[in-house]
Enzyme design. Structure first.
Site, PDB file in Angstrom:
ATOM      1  N   SER A 139     -89.653  49.937  65.286  1.00  0.00           N
ATOM      2  CA  SER A 139     -88.704  49.009  64.214  1.00  0.00           C
ATOM      3  C   SER A 139     -87.618  49.723  64.937  1.00  0.00           C
ATOM      4  CB  SER A 139     -89.061  49.388  62.752  1.00  0.00           C
ATOM      5  OG  SER A 139     -87.807  49.437  62.171  1.00  0.00           O
ATOM      6  N   LYS A 147     -91.592  53.607  60.892  1.00  0.00           N
ATOM      7  CA  LYS A 147     -92.770  52.547  60.395  1.00  0.00           C
ATOM      8  C   LYS A 147     -93.335  52.463  61.736  1.00  0.00           C
ATOM      9  CE  LYS A 147     -92.557  49.198  58.888  1.00  0.00           C
ATOM     10  NZ  LYS A 147     -91.980  47.311  58.499  1.00  0.00           N
ATOM     11  N   ASN A 154     -95.478  49.697  63.193  1.00  0.00           N
ATOM     12  CA  ASN A 154     -95.974  48.420  62.787  1.00  0.00           C
ATOM     13  C   ASN A 154     -96.977  47.984  63.849  1.00  0.00           C
ATOM     14  OD1 ASN A 154     -93.629  47.362  61.265  1.00  0.00           O
ATOM     15  ND2 ASN A 154     -92.562  47.588  63.367  1.00  0.00           N
ATOM     16  N   ARG A 200    -111.474   5.111  80.608  1.00  0.00           N
ATOM     17  CA  ARG A 200    -110.362   6.185  81.233  1.00  0.00           C
ATOM     18  C   ARG A 200    -109.005   6.122  80.606  1.00  0.00           C
ATOM     19  NH1 ARG A 200    -110.480   6.123  86.845  1.00  0.00           N
ATOM     20  NH2 ARG A 200    -112.143   6.454  86.590  1.00  0.00           N
TER      21      ARG A 200
END
Lengths: 354, 354, 354, 354
Positions: free
Chosen positions: A274, A280, A282, A313
């Site tokens: 972070s 942190k 993550n 088509r």
């Protein structure tokens, strides 16, 4: 290496090996292979001379370097399909007297849909190989930690303890089924398209069905009645991609939930940092798997809209497929790559929880 | 010129000028502009020294050439956001004693969301300019053919005659409203994001709201309370793109219907050729507009899934936005470009029908 | 009380008060109100006599009991719209000499779209009232627990502590914005439709614009140029419903995450029981909010497909709206009801976490 | 007869016979059948006494009239599933000494998912029967008009003539494949669910796999390893519904295009009237088929989002399935009904076109 011209997030949703099969180069090559194989099959059935078949195959062999890509791009922009321009170039390369045998009886859609199937074959094979590797990784993990206890969670609540083996089995079983689904695609879903201008095969004369079978043999694709305006097989391929990516997203969701700070049941190595909170870790790979699953879920629904073809088509519905199928296949490929990386660095902590 | 590494259909759904705003390069530049403006605003408010603000702005000015793109890509792959790696590089460029003032109080999401808004501004402006041109074209067309009679069609049936002017008005009115919607985005929807690690602004101290306003002024964006986990404004941008592309798809659908062989009410110049039927003039541009509209309709729904953010910041939902918003913006841009080409070559035949 | 003929889950996605506005009864009543107001406005402008206007209004007043519902259902099945059958019944009720003044110059779409807008007004008002109550509940909760500390979570990890007030603000801010969005709908988005058979107003003569304005005044709707084939306002209503339901889903997701056994930051009273694990308290209401948000996200994308109207009126795209808008509105209403119940029984435990 | 409490358009998207299988009544009945068969299978395997199995089966037989529906509704609202309340009622009906053998080892999801499969079986059978009828109608039509010439259309332009038989074959082939897909569902996709609280079967002891097989035999469903958190088979059912509805939408689109005033190749009997234009014959049924196909395409994408289950059981994703699958099945059923009506009244005019 990703170009700086692409979005940063492209690295998460893209897959170079799969993208290569959807490139202009690969599409042109596949269409040329269709034209060569069609000519050989027509020669084989006596629709025209063996010499014509040989001449077209040889011209295709020479075309690689000789292609005028700018002309092809202009042709695509004008015609909505590259085939008219490409057939013109191929006819020029073949020259007299066999030029007229190029693309004989065929329509752009025959070349493009068959060409797509030729390219989906290695895509499916590649996804299968990656799935094999992922399954092997799950097996090894099960061998290593399978007997360890783990808290099961239902409806976002701790439920009862079970084992790591039981947990990993819930990831493994659907992946194994998806593996079988991918393996089954070539035998029936990945099929030649040979219908001619209005899709009934009449432009190929009374041997239309035989010709389709011969073409299928030469291209190692399944044979099928013309499916110009029936896109079910494209939808079944999309389904294979969506459920695969969905299961990977489910694994990512589980990993992110189990790796929560307060749960701490799963350790993800190399978790993301972070810019503001150094402590942190993550669960980046896990989150990206969820994002890819939601992306492919949405694209699968968009692809379903392409079932509604107008008459023999539909340019609109067909073009929509071209927009949607490549990112779906790349997302599935990226998911498998990221899942492998995620699980490589993951270990259950096997500390008691809740 | 499109690369042969991309799918052929990429030419129909892509827009180089808009893609440029979603490139890694543009994202990095926008984040650096955020960091510089944030530092200047913090210096202005006395949060740190004016020298620090100047040093950071100057370092940002020097960064362009000095960026280590490979390090940034590795950082993005690891962290799921480029900001930690970029801030490290920027801090190194700033050096002592002001390095610590870089990105002070901010979090990755502040930089990325604000950076996105900075890049959406030229995207929105570009779409607006193209819309102006399209509206001018419709006005000129109305001046030229407006009084001519035209059969109106309701529920796929000829209804009653009206005029070309009345028909073109049904295309013009929604486009005019979409033009106003785009023009209104910068004043409120395109806003700074400044919430800090947990989104409440507390990391910026008691001056958080003042700082956000100062930053907004410097970046010429709207000011807003932190919206980390409230993606409504992203959804409103997606809505602007989807309804615009939807109206272009409606115009394409009309054009394809009116240009049908049996209807013959609209002549489309430069219609696409067929590889099998030399007499055909396929309404390629019109069909692609329909395909783009259906693509963006689907992507709009996928984007709505990103409203469900987990807690203060969702990696999964946020990444999903990054996958979906760029192709939506490109599809809108491509649609405007193709619509302009389509209408340039279109004229009502004004022969009696039905 | 729900009928046993409906699915059990209908209780979670439905809203009786909102469903009432989408009932056949309500639609018929709204169309009749349109016809009466149109007649009065035409009489007011001298398009026909005041007596005709009075006669039609009186007949509408008498129609309620006299309606032949079976005939209307048969008419709807045959015509795809109820208006032809309903106008026939109304003309009969009006009788000579004013029968021909009923629905004069109008087309089914005028009656149906205007009728829808009349019914959306109470829907929007009801959602607004429920939002007010929810906002008041959040305010009271903030007053009660706002100063308490709470661990913030970003990217599925504990981040840093903030306060309950900061947390609740992230729920409150988008709800407040949605409240304003709903409140703004009647002034511009909820508008009359008056275009006549081919949508250009010509069937109403030179006073078409004046008549539209007069009708809008009588019905207390916004005035607007005909928008038969421009469904932007329907999409904007869908957007209001989707972002509202999305925010409620985000609140539900947060609640489920915070109430996890291992997190324990939020206590949900009345959590659901398990048939196998008596100790469990499942966050049922929170989960249903997530499900409703994902449902409405998908429906919002499906609704976008309805932008692609064919020519002056598309039966297919219009019918698609009728399938999608009612469940979206009900899901939003159900979400507000469930969110209120969820938050009523929720309290932060304010014990230290992670 | 539709209730006036429902929207008028409900008549187009609903199917009473299919809705009956998704009713609360049908769900309760199917769950009770699961409980009875489970008890019998457990008794058969000696997990508990034969008397207990008999007692539970008899109690289930008596429950129909004795059910307290209000208690079940309250239980569903509280628990998010009806099983805890229903098991309580069933245990009371069984009484001592066998009450504890009711639902032994099982979890709500076992009962609900297996119960769904029991109800999907008649749904699939019903769709199959309607498909047979539609195929028979196409065969009869081919016999009647097959040799007639018809102009084929590609990319919204007249292409080349082919035959009515060739045209009808493009509708018939995908329907035949969908018929085979529906017929194949019971053998593998429609499977019992028996996993117990955490999905690993351990609550049933060492005979878990045997028990699952015995239960499957008794219920005439396929056997399968527990699939609590792997929703692939639900997605495959959704795919079967979506591609079927998509093909019907394609037929509707073709019909609307061929029945255009200027094309006049197809005559639709009983076309809808207009409130303003007496001369019009609107292709209502054809348009509704398109709308149903676009609805189910969107719902299929929404259903894909339900692949992302959290851990061993997701309340949110599971509830989303309950919201989406019933309208998808009803839309498919309604489509088949409407397609049959449309084709009954349709004949090619076989006049020369373009």
């Amino acid at each position: 290496m990703e170009s700086a011209d692409r979005p940063l997030a492209h690295a998460f949703a893209s897959d170079a090996a799969i993208a290569a099969q959807f490139s202009m180069q690969a599409e042109i090559a596949a269409i040329l292979e269709f034209e060569a194989a069609l000519a050989e099959a027509q020669a084989e059935l006596g629709i025209f001379s063996l010499e014509a078949g040989v001449a077209i195959r040889e011209a295709v062999g020479r075309m690689g370097k000789a292609l005028d890509h700018d002309d092809l791009r202009r042709g695509f922009a004008r015609d909505g399909v590259v085939v008219p321009a490409l057939v013109r170039q191929l006819r020029e390369a073949v020259g007299a007297p066999h030029a007229a045998s190029v693309h004989k009886g065929a329509t752009s859609q025959d070349a493009i849909d068959t060409g797509l199937m030729l390219r989906l074959k290695p895509v499916v094979a590649l996804l299968g190989e990656r799935l094999d590797a992922l399954l092997a990784r799950l097996d090894a993990w099960t061998a290593e930690q399978g007997d360890s206890p783990l808290m099961a969670h239902t409806r976002m609540q701790a439920a009862l303890p079970f084992t790591v083996a039981a947990k990993l089995a819930t990831w493994r079983r659907p992946l194994l089924a998806h593996r079988a689904r991918l393996a089954a695609l070539p035998a029936s879903t990945l099929a030649v398209q040979l219908g001619g201008p209005v899709g009934d095969g009449s432009s190929f004369g009374p041997q239309a069905a035989e010709l389709s079978a011969a073409l299928a043999r030469r291209l190692a694709l399944a044979d099928a009645a013309p499916w110009h305006s029936d896109r079910t097989r494209i939808l079944d391929i999309a389904q294979a991609l969506a459920v695969l990516t969905g299961t990977l997203g489910k694994i990512g969701q589980d990993a992110a939930l189990l790796a929560q700070s307060e749960v701490g049941a799963l350790q993800l190595l190399g978790g993301g940092g972070s810019s503001a909170m150094a402590h942190k870790q993550n669960p980046v790979g896990a989150e990206v798997l969820v994002a890819l699953a939601r992306l492919n879920a949405g694209l699968a629904g968009t692809m379903q809209q392409a079932m509604i073809h107008e008459n023999e088509r539909s340019g609109a519905a067909w073009t929509l497929e071209w927009f949607v199928l490549p990112p779906m296949a790349e997302a599935a490929g990226a998911g498998l790559r990221l899942a492998d990386a995620l699980l490589t660095g993951a270990r259950f902590t096997c500390r008691a929880t809740a």
